[in-house]
Design an enzyme around this catalytic site. Structure first.
Site, short mmCIF file in Angstrom:
data_model
loop_
_atom_site.label_atom_id
_atom_site.label_comp_id
_atom_site.label_asym_id
_atom_site.label_seq_id
_atom_site.Cartn_x
_atom_site.Cartn_y
_atom_site.Cartn_z
N SER A 27 -1.94 -8.03 -0.68
CA SER A 27 -3.11 -8.66 -1.30
C SER A 27 -2.81 -9.12 -2.72
O SER A 27 -3.03 -10.28 -3.07
CB SER A 27 -4.28 -7.68 -1.31
OG SER A 27 -5.38 -8.21 -2.03
N ARG A 48 11.51 -5.73 1.86
CA ARG A 48 12.43 -4.99 2.70
C ARG A 48 12.89 -5.87 3.87
O ARG A 48 12.16 -6.73 4.34
CB ARG A 48 11.76 -3.73 3.25
CG ARG A 48 11.38 -2.71 2.19
CD ARG A 48 10.77 -1.48 2.85
NE ARG A 48 10.29 -0.51 1.88
CZ ARG A 48 11.04 0.41 1.29
NH1 ARG A 48 12.33 0.47 1.58
NH2 ARG A 48 10.51 1.26 0.43
N HIS A 108 -1.24 -0.83 -11.45
CA HIS A 108 -1.97 0.44 -11.46
C HIS A 108 -1.04 1.48 -12.06
O HIS A 108 0.17 1.47 -11.81
CB HIS A 108 -2.38 0.83 -10.05
CG HIS A 108 -3.14 2.12 -9.95
ND1 HIS A 108 -4.11 2.49 -10.87
CD2 HIS A 108 -3.07 3.13 -9.05
CE1 HIS A 108 -4.61 3.67 -10.52
NE2 HIS A 108 -3.99 4.08 -9.43
N GLY A 134 -6.71 -9.60 -4.27
CA GLY A 134 -5.74 -10.66 -4.44
C GLY A 134 -6.22 -12.03 -4.01
O GLY A 134 -5.93 -13.03 -4.68
N GLU A 227 -31.94 1.65 6.80
CA GLU A 227 -32.54 2.02 5.52
C GLU A 227 -31.55 2.64 4.53
O GLU A 227 -31.77 2.54 3.31
CB GLU A 227 -33.72 2.98 5.75
CG GLU A 227 -34.83 2.39 6.60
CD GLU A 227 -35.34 1.06 6.07
OE1 GLU A 227 -35.31 0.84 4.84
OE2 GLU A 227 -35.74 0.21 6.89
#
Length: 342
Positions: A27, A48, A108, A134, A227
């Protein structure tokens, strides 16, 4: 108040004079690679062997290399793979190719903040973290706009790490909206707390508890679902548009009054104490250790939790009710029930 940077605060030529490797093409990876490329940056994607993303990246005009070759060529490496995979990937495929003057970027701070990744002293360690998925980062960039980003520097070995970080953020399109200065610690701990106590853990269990309360009291599961769950999107959209004040302005007088008198009965001081305990576990590293230990063991706890939660009665009820909404049928065509997005 936080310091916020905009396009005029950054020099795009700094990142344009670097060789960038984006590791991962999920992303965020595709958005970073494409936006930087379209901003005149020399980008290669590291994947990879056998990755299903190779064909996609190449079809979008990007140069794809092995992770090792991408890191060997580059002097700026952006790591955009899941938290639990970063430690091993860094040790085996990235660290051997780092040289003094290189820069290691993240979206991050988990692995850096909790000490699972420790860069050499001669390497800059920086973060540019878009506050949006992303595909939105890419769409907004393509439309001449941007998604706000968080920016920070953990290690300024070169003396120009902040200039480099702002330049990267500008190339990504983030400074069109604004780059908020933070730290690896603040980004990591607030992000984890938000996920666990409110956005994911708190919200999902609040919805489940409300559903269980109504069904146990004899109400139909379908009514309970409508609800306490289905109408959540309308509420969240109002909050995103104008904060809690717009939500309260938009709802009925009955709902607003119920908010004031009953909300504090549900989210009381006991809940805040539990939230503080969750934050403590994040701050002292207990959560990180538990998560990494589970992942290293093959994720048995995560799989058990996932399988158990999928059996909650609200899932079967919701699955049937969503069939009544024609526009929801194709709203999540990339989602496979029981699978994991990563």
């Amino acid at each position: 108040m936080a310091k916020i940077y905009y396009d005029d605060d950054a020099d795009l030529s700094i990142i344009q004079n670097r060789q960038v490797a984006v590791i991962g093409y999920g992303s965020q990876g595709h958005a970073h690679a494409l936006n930087l490329r379209d901003s005149g940056v020399d980008v290669r994607v590291g994947l990879r062997d056998g990755s299903s993303s190779i064909a996609k990246a190449e079809a979008q005009g990007l140069r794809v290399l092995s992770i090792e070759d991408a890191c060997e060529e580059a002097d700026l490496i952006m790591v955009l793979v899941p938290d639990q995979n970063q430690r091993q990937l860094y040790a085996e495929h990235i660290a051997p190719h780092l040289k003094d003057g290189d820069a290691l970027f993240f979206a991050h701070g988990f692995n850096v903040h909790f000490g699972y990744i420790k860069a050499p002293q001669g390497v800059d360690v920086c973060m540019v973290a878009p506050k949006g998925p992303g595909h939105i980062v890419r769409r907004e960039y393509s439309d001449g706009r941007g998604v706000p980003v968080l920016v920070c520097v953990e290690q300024d070995a070169s003396g120009i790490a902040w200039d480099l970080t702002r330049s990267y953020a500008k190339a990504l399109g983030g400074l069109r909206a604004g780059g908020i200065e933070t730290s690896f610690r603040e980004e990591t701990e607030t992000d984890l707390f938000g996920e666990q106590a409110v956005l994911c853990g708190g919200l999902s269990h609040l919805i489940q508890a409300g559903f269980e309360t109504l069904v146990t009291a004899g109400y139909q599961p379908e009514m309970a679902y409508f609800e306490v769950c289905h109408e959540m999107k309308m509420i969240v959209d109002l909050i995103i548009e104008g904060g809690i004040s717009k939500l309260r302005w938009s709802i009925s007088d009955t709902a607003e009054y119920g908010d004031y008198v009953s909300g504090p009965r549900v989210i009381d001081d006991h809940v805040k104490k539990n939230m503080k305990a969750v934050l403590d576990d994040i701050q002292n590293g207990a959560f990180a250790k538990r998560f990494i230990a589970d992942q290293d063991a093959g994720a048995p706890q995560s799989k058990k939790f996932r399988e158990g939660e999928a059996k909650h009665p609200i899932e079967a009820t919701g699955k049937e009710l969503r069939k009544m909404y024609s526009w929801l049928a194709a709203a999540d065509d990339d989602y496979t029930e029981g699978s994991v997005a990563r």
